[in-house]
Design an enzyme around this catalytic site. Structure first.
Site, PDB file in Angstrom:
ATOM      1  NE  ARG A 249       9.239   6.010   8.382  1.00 39.11           N
ATOM      2  CZ  ARG A 249       8.828   7.244   8.083  1.00 39.11           C
ATOM      3  NH1 ARG A 249       9.676   8.215   7.894  1.00 39.11           N
ATOM      4  NH2 ARG A 249       7.541   7.495   7.951  1.00 39.11           N
TER       5      ARG A 249
ATOM      6  NE  ARG B 178       2.499   9.402  12.412  1.00 36.06           N
ATOM      7  CZ  ARG B 178       2.953   8.155  12.420  1.00 36.06           C
ATOM      8  NH1 ARG B 178       3.594   7.684  11.371  1.00 36.06           N
ATOM      9  NH2 ARG B 178       2.807   7.420  13.488  1.00 36.06           N
TER      10      ARG B 178
ATOM     11  CG  ASP C 250      -0.210  -0.200   2.541  1.00 36.47           C
ATOM     12  OD1 ASP C 250       1.022  -0.371   2.515  1.00 36.47           O
ATOM     13  OD2 ASP C 250      -0.872  -0.209   3.599  1.00 36.47           O
ATOM     14  CG  HIS C 251       3.359   2.424   3.078  1.00 34.09           C
ATOM     15  ND1 HIS C 251       2.402   1.587   3.584  1.00 34.09           N
ATOM     16  CD2 HIS C 251       3.660   3.298   4.077  1.00 34.09           C
ATOM     17  CE1 HIS C 251       2.125   1.940   4.833  1.00 34.09           C
ATOM     18  NE2 HIS C 251       2.874   2.968   5.157  1.00 34.09           N
TER      19      HIS C 251
ATOM     20  CG  ASP D 120       2.091   1.362   9.514  1.00 30.59           C
ATOM     21  OD1 ASP D 120       2.589   1.721   8.431  1.00 30.59           O
ATOM     22  OD2 ASP D 120       1.327   2.091  10.179  1.00 30.59           O
TER      23      ASP D 120
ATOM     24  CB  SER E 150       7.034   6.068  11.039  1.00 32.54           C
ATOM     25  OG  SER E 150       7.694   4.925  10.626  1.00 32.54           O
TER      26      SER E 150
HETATM   27  C1  MIC Z   1       3.694   6.324   8.415  1.00 31.53           C
HETATM   28  O1  MIC Z   1       2.513   6.561   8.496  1.00 31.53           O
HETATM   29  O2  MIC Z   1       4.579   7.124   8.752  1.00 31.53           O
HETATM   30  C2  MIC Z   1       4.095   4.972   7.908  1.00 31.53           C
HETATM   31  C3  MIC Z   1       4.757   5.164   6.624  1.00 31.53           C
HETATM   32  O3  MIC Z   1       2.945   4.181   7.693  1.00 31.53           O
HETATM   33  C4  MIC Z   1       4.986   4.337   8.940  1.00 31.53           C
HETATM   34  C5  MIC Z   1       5.658   3.120   8.532  1.00 31.53           C
HETATM   35  C6  MIC Z   1       6.804   3.351   7.650  1.00 31.53           C
HETATM   36  O4  MIC Z   1       7.607   4.239   7.881  1.00 31.53           O
HETATM   37  O5  MIC Z   1       6.931   2.573   6.721  1.00 31.53           O
HETATM   38  C7  MIC Z   1       4.393   4.072  10.291  1.00 31.53           C
HETATM   39  O6  MIC Z   1       3.550   4.815  10.701  1.00 31.53           O
HETATM   40  O7  MIC Z   1       4.837   3.175  11.003  1.00 31.53           O
HETATM   41 FE1  SF4 Z   2      -0.395   4.510   5.148  1.00 32.07          FE
HETATM   42 FE2  SF4 Z   2       0.860   5.259   7.392  1.00 32.07          FE
HETATM   43 FE3  SF4 Z   2      -0.679   6.965   6.023  1.00 32.07          FE
HETATM   44 FE4  SF4 Z   2      -1.770   4.992   7.316  1.00 32.07          FE
HETATM   45  S1  SF4 Z   2      -0.628   6.678   8.221  1.00 32.07           S
HETATM   46  S2  SF4 Z   2      -2.284   5.648   5.248  1.00 32.07           S
HETATM   47  S3  SF4 Z   2      -0.296   3.356   7.032  1.00 32.07           S
HETATM   48  S4  SF4 Z   2       1.211   6.029   5.348  1.00 32.07           S
END
Ligand code: MIC
Ligand code: SF4
Length: 755
Positions: free
Chosen positions: A645, A448, A95-96, A160, A643
């Site tokens: 990550r 976010r 999805d990312h 995640d 995140s």
């Molecule tokens: C995000 O919302 O920042 C992400 C991308 O979903 C991350 C995960 C990532 O960095 O791949 C998260 O929230 O954990």
């Molecule tokens: Fe995707 Fe993270 Fe955004 Fe949710 S917050 S839609 S998991 S990038």
């Protein structure tokens, strides 16, 4: 039939006995969160009650979910663990890695070609190790999990931070780094500090323009981005019961934005309705047989102050819609005050884009409520001022919303329907003109809004709101538009007012989908080949990190003293860098490039103490590494917020940083550092942050006696010959010190597997 129904039934079969045992241990009634935690102890039972916020406890989660951007590193690590199959049901969701540009069909096609190598890798690893695979376009991980896998009373982890979304269906669902997921995949216990408990009592009922999103926007304003750290937030009360299951998901989802370990709700009728609507009568029936164990004991909700560490009460009857932002999700402004606040702060009042979607707000109900506003715009002959983009949460939601005419309403407003994926929420957005870096405002229903997150432009002021508020504000094109009181002028010069949104909790004709995008793994994956090309720029087989030599770290240079907010987006940016998530060497070139250097307020511009010259953080760090010199990163509060990550921990580790010394950490990041064999420590005296100077050298005095609960002493040599001796605290337990000694948690797993 639901996925893994036998596993779910097994959880319910042992629930009563375990809850009863926990009640005896604690000697009091239990919250819903405690029941789930005690029902998932790795050892089955305990001989004592745990100390909340203190004890590290081993848990046995029921399942795991990974998304494409984090799954690569998680699975590259799992491949090293020497196991034939994952130990608990696991899924991977693509999805990312799908950019939002022209619209769903074209964008998906282009992602499938640009990221073919990564998708193929994930598909074949999944197939090999018994992991369910959701193809690109199937939907956003957390919506797909809510629709298919989440179940009341269950415990899951996911790579995640918004895994917490599944709290909407009464789970304890926690975001972790890939290395944590590897523990559970490899049939090992998963460790977590026993959380504190925050209770949020929702009285009254949502009404008018106020949505579930506003509950969490309000809570974020109260708790701020770190107020929930180390705690599970449990919502209850008449207002909670009256809310839809997906609405509860929204609230739990954004619990990540206050740093909460997770959030949850007790099982209720809305969850049962959702389970049945999503084809899981079997789960609903099974849950009903153990109903009383899937929510708190009645005494808890009657006298919450006695059982929670902190209680917040929100009256939904009087709660007003909020817009949170810019640049941080906890800056909460009620819509009625926006006009004043925006002017005072010189936030651009013109809104250029309204984006609806993300794992937070992309349910059928969300789309239907936003569509009810969009429909009025058409009927009342309003011209939409901002551009509109929609990312449905899953193919099931998209298909059903299209069948029911919801998407067509947005299309009448010239909205672009993007792929069922994260898209702009994670910087996967080819926004035209973003490179000009003009000051502008956008509004979205995401969770976010850190600087540069959506479009890479540091001057984009992003505001977070409910989908219906996004629709209203985008139609008006004004940040200070208050649909509760303000009117708009239509094409015919008439003054019109928008009526409050109406929506449907669940599709009246039921959900439907043609191809949900799921691929089941083969029964025996031993013959499946996983290919990683030697010269690939996107994937790289991992080389184990070196173990600790047992000596004090001495002569370590300051790499960067980060100023102010330093989220994982600052440490390892997403957007264009997502493409390197499976290649540690390549992604390390973004290491800390977004962190602000406290000595010059610039990003990616630090002093190389060896040459006296300034350069980018990764470059300077590679020079230290080449010279065999260890380094220290210094940071402020809530370092690593955001995140899950683990790249934010692996990159500095890979490049040769040894220590991260900060005022405080965000939970997931702190664990990620520990797992990767880094030394993550905190100033015993926060004011010592101010002692750190640009040319400092760090010498540890008693790291060779590294032990749980024992602070560390560091002598800091300044360039002028003066010295400061400071104390640093750490939260490493005996097991985590082993990870540090071995060089990483994975090294320890490998060693144990060999033994
Ligand atoms: C995000 O919302 O920042 C992400 C991308 O979903 C991350 C995960 C990532 O960095 O791949 C998260 O929230 O954990
Ligand atoms: Fe995707 Fe993270 Fe955004 Fe949710 S917050 S839609 S998991 S990038």
């Amino acid at each position: 039939m639901a996925f893994d129904i036998e596993m779910i039934k097994a959880v319910y079969a042992r629930l009563e006995e375990r809850v009863e045992a926990a009640r005896k241990l604690t000697g009091r009634p239990l919250t819903a969160a405690e029941k789930i935690l005690y029902a998932h102890l790795w050892d089955g039972t305990s001989d004592r009650a745990f100390d909340r916020g203190k004890d590290y406890v081993d848990f046995a989660p029921d399942r795991i979910a990974c998304q494409d951007a984090t799954a690569q590193m998680a699975l590259l690590q799992f491949m090293q663990a020497g196991k034939a199959k994952v130990a608990v049901p696991t899924t991977v969701h693509c999805d990312h890695l799908i950019q939002a540009k022209a619209g769903a069909a074209e964008d998906l096609k282009s992602a499938n070609s640009t990221s073919a190598e990564v998708f193929n890798f994930l598909e074949s690893v999944s197939n090999k190790y018994g992991i369910g695979f959701w193809k690109p376009g199937a939907g956003i991980i957390h919506q797909v999990v809510l629709e298919n896998y989440a179940f009341p009373g269950g415990m899951m982890i996911g790579t995640d931070s918004h895994t917490v979304n599944a709290g909407g269906l009464g789970m304890v669902a926690i975001g972790v780094g890939g290395a944590d997921a590897v523990d559970v995949m490899a049939d090992m216990p998963w460790e977590l500090k026993f959380p504190k408990l925050i209770g949020v009592k929702l009285t009254g009922k949502l009404n008018g323009w106020t949505a579930p999103k506003d509950v969490i926007l309000k809570v974020a304003g109260i708790l701020t981005v770190k107020g929930g750290t180390g705690a599970i937030i449990e919502y209850f009360g008449e207002g909670a019961e009256a809310m839809s299951c997906t609405g509860k998901g929204t609230i739990c989802n954004m619990g990540a934005e206050v740093g909460a370990t997770t959030s949850t709700f007790g099982y209720d009728a809305s969850m049962e309705r959702y389970l049945r609507a999503t084809g899981r009568d079997d789960v609903a029936d099974a849950a009903n047989t153990v109903k009383e164990h899937l929510t708190a004991d009645p005494e808890v909700y009657q006298n919450p102050e006695q059982y929670f560490d902190q209680v917040i009460e929100i009256d939904l009857d009087t709660l007003s819609p909020h817009l949170n932002g810019p640049f941080t999700p906890d800056l909460a402004t009620p819509v009625a005050e926006m006009s004043k606040v925006a002017k005072e702060n010189e936030w651009p009042l013109k809104v250029e884009w309204g984006l609806i979607g993300s794992c937070t707000n992309s349910s059928y109900e969300d789309l239907s409520r936003a569509a009810s506003i969009a429909k009025q715009a058409v009927e009342k002959k309003l011209v939409t001022k901002a551009e509109f983009g929609i990312n449905p949460g899953s193919e099931q939601v998209r298909y059903t919303a299209e069948r029911d005419g919801l998407l067509q309403i947005f299309e009448e407003l010239d909205a672009t329907i993007f792929t069922n994926a994260c898209g702009p929420c994670i910087g996967q957005w080819a926004r035209e003109g973003a490179d000009k870096q003009e000051k502008n405002s956008i509004i979205h229903s995401f969770n976010r809004n850190f600087s540069k997150r959506a479009d890479g432009n540091p001057n984009t002021h992003a505001f977070v709101a409910s989908p219906e508020m996004v629709a209203a504000v985008a139609i008006s094109g004004r940040l200070d538009f208050n649909p509760l009181t303000d009117t708009l002028i239509n094409q015919e010069g008439e003054e019109v007012k928008l009526d409050p949104p109406t929506g449907m909790e669940l599709p009246p004709k039921g959900f439907d989908v043609e191809d949900n995008g799921y691929l089941a793994p083969v029964e025996d994956g031993s013959q499946v080949k996983v290919e990683v090309k030697e010269d690939s720029e996107r994937l790289q087989i991992l080389t184990p990190f070196a173990p600790w030599d047992g000596e004090n770290i001495t002569g370590a240079k300051l790499l960067i003293k980060a100023f102010g907010k330093c989220t994982t987006d600052h440490i390892s940016m997403a957007g264009p860098w997502l493409r390197f998530r499976g290649h540690l060497d390549n992604i390390s070139n973004n290491c800390l490039i977004g962190a602000v250097n406290a000595f010059n307020q610039k990003t990616n511009f630090v002093k190389n103490q060896l040459t006296g010259e300034y350069g980018g953080v990764p470059d300077v760090q590679r020079q230290y590494k080449a010279a065999g010199i260890e380094t220290v990163v210094v940071g402020d509060h809530n370092y690593g917020e955001g995140s899950s990550r683990e790249h934010a921990a692996m990159e500095p580790r890979f490049l040769g940083v040894k220590v991260v010394l900060v005022k405080s950490f965000a939970r997931i990041h702190e664990t990620n550092l520990k797992k990767q064999g880094m030394l993550g420590i905190t100033f015993a005296n926060e004011a010592d942050y101010d002692l750190i100077q640009e040319d400092d050298t760090f010498n540890f005095v008693d790291l060779n006696a590294f032990a749980p609960g024992k602070p560390l002493t560091i002598i800091i040599d300044h360039a002028d010959g003066s010295q400061d001796t400071i104390q640093a605290n750490h939260s490493y337990n005996a097991q985590q010190i082993e990870w540090f000694k071995e060089g990483s948690a994975l090294n320890l797993i490998k060693k144990q597997n060999r033994a």
